[in-house]
Design a protein around this motif. Structure first.
Motif, PDB file in Angstrom:
ATOM      1  N   LYS A  60      -2.253   7.112  26.610  1.00 14.82           N
ATOM      2  CA  LYS A  60      -1.942   7.421  25.223  1.00 14.82           C
ATOM      3  C   LYS A  60      -3.214   7.490  24.391  1.00 14.82           C
ATOM      4  O   LYS A  60      -3.380   8.391  23.541  1.00 14.82           O
ATOM      5  N   ALA A  61      -4.108   6.529  24.651  1.00 10.19           N
ATOM      6  CA  ALA A  61      -5.370   6.533  23.914  1.00 10.19           C
ATOM      7  C   ALA A  61      -6.178   7.782  24.229  1.00 10.19           C
ATOM      8  O   ALA A  61      -6.799   8.388  23.327  1.00 10.19           O
ATOM      9  N   GLU A  62      -6.168   8.169  25.513  1.00 10.86           N
ATOM     10  CA  GLU A  62      -6.892   9.375  25.899  1.00 10.86           C
ATOM     11  C   GLU A  62      -6.288  10.613  25.240  1.00 10.86           C
ATOM     12  O   GLU A  62      -7.017  11.504  24.782  1.00 10.86           O
ATOM     13  N   GLU A  63      -4.939  10.651  25.237  1.00 11.71           N
ATOM     14  CA  GLU A  63      -4.274  11.788  24.602  1.00 11.71           C
ATOM     15  C   GLU A  63      -4.580  11.837  23.106  1.00 11.71           C
ATOM     16  O   GLU A  63      -4.833  12.915  22.544  1.00 11.71           O
ATOM     17  N   GLU A  64      -4.528  10.664  22.481  1.00  8.17           N
ATOM     18  CA  GLU A  64      -4.840  10.622  21.057  1.00  8.17           C
ATOM     19  C   GLU A  64      -6.285  11.029  20.805  1.00  8.17           C
ATOM     20  O   GLU A  64      -6.586  11.758  19.831  1.00  8.17           O
ATOM     21  N   ALA A  65      -7.161  10.543  21.686  1.00  4.89           N
ATOM     22  CA  ALA A  65      -8.567  10.923  21.529  1.00  4.89           C
ATOM     23  C   ALA A  65      -8.752  12.426  21.747  1.00  4.89           C
ATOM     24  O   ALA A  65      -9.538  13.084  21.030  1.00  4.89           O
ATOM     25  N   LYS A  66      -8.018  12.943  22.716  1.00  2.00           N
ATOM     26  CA  LYS A  66      -8.105  14.377  22.985  1.00  2.00           C
ATOM     27  C   LYS A  66      -7.581  15.188  21.803  1.00  2.00           C
ATOM     28  O   LYS A  66      -8.194  16.208  21.398  1.00  2.00           O
ATOM     29  N   LYS A  67      -6.447  14.738  21.267  1.00  2.00           N
ATOM     30  CA  LYS A  67      -5.886  15.430  20.109  1.00  2.00           C
ATOM     31  C   LYS A  67      -6.850  15.359  18.922  1.00  2.00           C
ATOM     32  O   LYS A  67      -7.039  16.337  18.176  1.00  2.00           O
ATOM     33  N   LYS A  68      -7.439  14.188  18.762  1.00  2.00           N
ATOM     34  CA  LYS A  68      -8.377  14.024  17.662  1.00  2.00           C
ATOM     35  C   LYS A  68      -9.578  14.946  17.850  1.00  2.00           C
ATOM     36  O   LYS A  68     -10.043  15.609  16.881  1.00  2.00           O
TER      37      LYS A  68
END
Length: 339
Positions: free
Chosen positions: A187-195
């Motif tokens: 989730k953190a990676e996805e959020e970081a990717k989205k960011k």
């Protein structure tokens, strides 16, 4: 104690004294023996008890043995209840009682051994009780040992089961924690990717711009219809009032500008990566071929020239200068724009 009966008459009276083995010359003539006499003739030599015909000792042999034992036990004294004084009995020199019994089959009778003759019923009962108590104690000890072993085994099995359950619980907890950590990481990676994508698109949005303003999307890429010669729509239509400004979506060079049949007045903007942007149905063109433009520069105005049913901007995107176009909506979105 019963008195001794008188001795029966001898069936015969030999003239000489009879002895086992050979005759004796130093003995007197045969006389009837009465144990109640005042004196007894001294006994000389060895004497053995004769066997009955047909094998085995006479029944009186048991009585004789018991009598011998009783006489010896009484100190060699016997008495008769006849009012006479006791008479001493001299026992012959016998090796032992067992020597009176030959190697023949033991006579049938009581199976009680001689060693138990002196035992009383209380002694026997006490011995039996002692043996039973010992047996009971042994059985109880075995039962307690087996019970202790069973309890030890059950305790070991319970400990093993508890350890197994604890291990399984720990493994399950570890697995859940690992899955939770992986999910949080993902989730953190996805959020970081989205960011990161949002930041990238924000940066791109500063470099790109929508082709016009005050518009409505009237037709999308690939839409089927009889209005188009290919049978489907090849671009994205922005319906806007005639004369609305048309802008360069990105920095590039004008490679074509003029009237092009069904496209009407059309301008082609070639970007630095080779992508071509086609602007069609313009009412007017504001640039010329070879001109360098920047993002947001005005290149023309909305119109309805060519094969058109109303004022709108027909926008096509050709990646790498290919003849077939791609979806302009997706391309604009990839640049951080939202038509």
């Amino acid at each position: 104690m019963a008195s001794n009966p008188p001795a029966p008459e001898a069936p015969f009276k030999p003239g000489d004294t009879v002895a086992y083995g050979a005759g004796r010359t130093d003995e007197g003539p045969f006389e009837e023996w009465n144990p109640t006499a005042e004196s007894l003739r001294p006994v000389r030599g060895r004497h053995r008890v004769s066997k009955q015909r047909g094998g085995g000792l006479a029944r009186s042999s048991t009585v004789l043995g018991v009598g011998v034992i009783a006489a010896v036990g009484a100190g060699g004294m016997a008495s008769a209840q006849t009012g006479k004084p006791p008479v001493s009995i001299s026992m012959p020199d016998l090796p032992n009682v067992g020597s009176l019994i030959s190697d023949e089959e033991t006579p049938k009778g009581s199976s009680t051994p001689l060693s138990t003759l002196g035992m009383t019923a209380a002694d026997t009962e006490q011995g039996t009780s002692g043996a039973g108590e010992a047996l009971r104690t042994r059985i109880m000890a075995q039962v307690e040992q087996q019970q202790s072993q069973a309890e030890t085994k059950a305790a070991a099995e319970a400990v093993a089961a508890a350890e197994k359950q604890a291990a399984e619980a720990a493994a399950k907890a570890e697995k859940e924690a690992k899955a939770k950590a992986e999910a949080a990481k993902k989730k953190a990676e996805e959020e970081a990717k989205k960011k990161a994508e949002a930041e990238r698109l924000a940066e791109l949005a500063k470099q790109y711009a929508l082709p016009t303003s005050s518009y409505t999307i009237s037709s999308t890429f690939g839409q089927a219809g009889a209005y188009w010669s290919s049978g489907h729509h090849t671009g994205l239509d922005f319906a806007a009032p005639t004369g609305t400004l048309i802008k360069a979506v990105h920095t590039g060079t004008i490679t074509s500008a003029g009237y092009d049949g069904s496209y009407g007045y059309k301008t082609v903007l070639t970007l630095d990566d080779g992508t071509e942007i086609w602007y069609a149905h313009q009412s007017s063109i504001s640039v010329s071929v070879g001109q360098k433009v920047n993002t947001g520069d005005v290149i023309g105005r909305v119109g309805s020239t060519g094969n058109s049913t109303g004022a709108h901007l027909h926008l096509e995107v050709h990646s790498g200068g290919s003849g077939s176009g791609i979806d302009p909506m997706a391309w604009l979105q990839s640049k951080g724009l939202t038509p």
